[in-house]
Scaffold this active site. Structure first.
Site, PDB file in Angstrom:
ATOM      1  N   GLY A 144      80.574 -36.383 -48.334  1.00 10.02           N
ATOM      2  CA  GLY A 144      79.324 -37.115 -48.121  1.00 10.02           C
ATOM      3  C   GLY A 144      79.601 -38.590 -47.896  1.00 10.02           C
TER       4      GLY A 144
ATOM      5  CD  GLN B  24      79.856 -44.139 -49.691  1.00  3.99           C
ATOM      6  OE1 GLN B  24      79.207 -43.195 -49.254  1.00  3.99           O
ATOM      7  NE2 GLN B  24      80.994 -43.972 -50.337  1.00  3.99           N
TER       8      GLN B  24
ATOM      9  CB  CYS C 219      82.542 -42.310 -54.944  1.00  7.66           C
ATOM     10  SG  CYS C 219      81.639 -43.360 -53.799  1.00  7.66           S
ATOM     11  CG  LEU C 220      84.826 -40.815 -49.247  1.00  9.77           C
ATOM     12  CD1 LEU C 220      84.296 -40.630 -47.840  1.00  9.77           C
ATOM     13  CD2 LEU C 220      86.271 -40.318 -49.355  1.00  9.77           C
TER      14      LEU C 220
ATOM     15  CG  HIS D  58      77.482 -39.372 -55.062  1.00  7.76           C
ATOM     16  ND1 HIS D  58      78.448 -39.460 -56.033  1.00  7.76           N
ATOM     17  CD2 HIS D  58      77.879 -40.225 -54.070  1.00  7.76           C
ATOM     18  CE1 HIS D  58      79.379 -40.344 -55.663  1.00  7.76           C
ATOM     19  NE2 HIS D  58      79.057 -40.813 -54.458  1.00  7.76           N
ATOM     20  CD  GLU D  59      77.099 -39.411 -50.369  1.00  4.49           C
ATOM     21  OE1 GLU D  59      77.120 -40.632 -50.087  1.00  4.49           O
ATOM     22  OE2 GLU D  59      78.089 -38.818 -50.848  1.00  4.49           O
TER      23      GLU D  59
ATOM     24  CG  HIS E  58      76.513 -44.430 -52.160  1.00  5.65           C
ATOM     25  ND1 HIS E  58      77.314 -45.387 -52.739  1.00  5.65           N
ATOM     26  CD2 HIS E  58      77.225 -43.278 -52.205  1.00  5.65           C
ATOM     27  CE1 HIS E  58      78.466 -44.829 -53.119  1.00  5.65           C
ATOM     28  NE2 HIS E  58      78.428 -43.549 -52.818  1.00  5.65           N
TER      29      HIS E  58
END
Ligand code: NI
Length: 167
Positions: A46, A51, A91-92, A133-134, A137
């Site tokens: 995701g 991000q 997370c990236l 989660h996304e 962000h």
């Protein structure tokens, strides 16, 4: 398409709030395509526009094994949350850190697709976690903010050391 640089925690730009997309146009479709390419290359399941330092409400997700089910959510809204699950998340933007976060077990989401058409989707398990989660962000929230202050401090210190090594 192009790979986009991913912001890393504790970059303050990760805490900006994303604005709703007013018109789903070629620019938004290009952004979503670049985000998908960036997510697959990372690799991740995701990615939120926040991000990649674009503060618009766009997320891409693919939790399938064979990377064949790309989902794009524009201006997503959670209509219903049911139950609870604790899932180990990564997370990236927070490389190498995995921690348990408690979230809803099932969610019902409404969003626009790449044609600007509204759809609703019911998700559970990993997909539900990923959507939540996304969407965090887009509100400027990184998953480590659910952890204790002490843990957050340790993570910041560890990531600061890593960036000194790789820089
Ligand atoms: Ni993330």
């Amino acid at each position: 398409m192009a790979l986009l640089p991913i912001l890393r925690y504790p970059d303050p730009r990760l805490h900006k709030k994303a604005a709703p997309v007013e018109v789903v146009d070629e620019g938004i479709r290009k952004l979503a395509a670049d985000m998908a390419e960036t997510m697959y290359a990372a690799p991740g399941i995701g990615l939120a526009a926040t991000q990649v330092d674009v503060h618009k409400q766009v997320i891409v997700i693919d939790v399938s094994e064979d990377k064949s089910r790309l989902l794009t959510f524009i201006n997503p809204v959670i209509l219903e949350r049911v139950g609870e699950q604790a899932c180990e998340e990564g997370c990236l933007s927070v490389p190498g850190i995995y921690e348990k976060v408690v979230r809803a077990e099932r969610v019902k989401v409404r969003a626009l697709d790449l044609q600007g058409k509204e759809f609703t989707l019911e998700a559970d398990g990993l997909l539900a976690v990923c959507i939540q989660h996304e969407m965090d962000h887009l509100q400027g929230k990184v998953f480590v903010q659910y952890l204790s202050r002490l843990k957050q401090e340790r993570i910041r210190t560890r990531l600061a050391k890593q960036s000194r090594i790789t820089a």
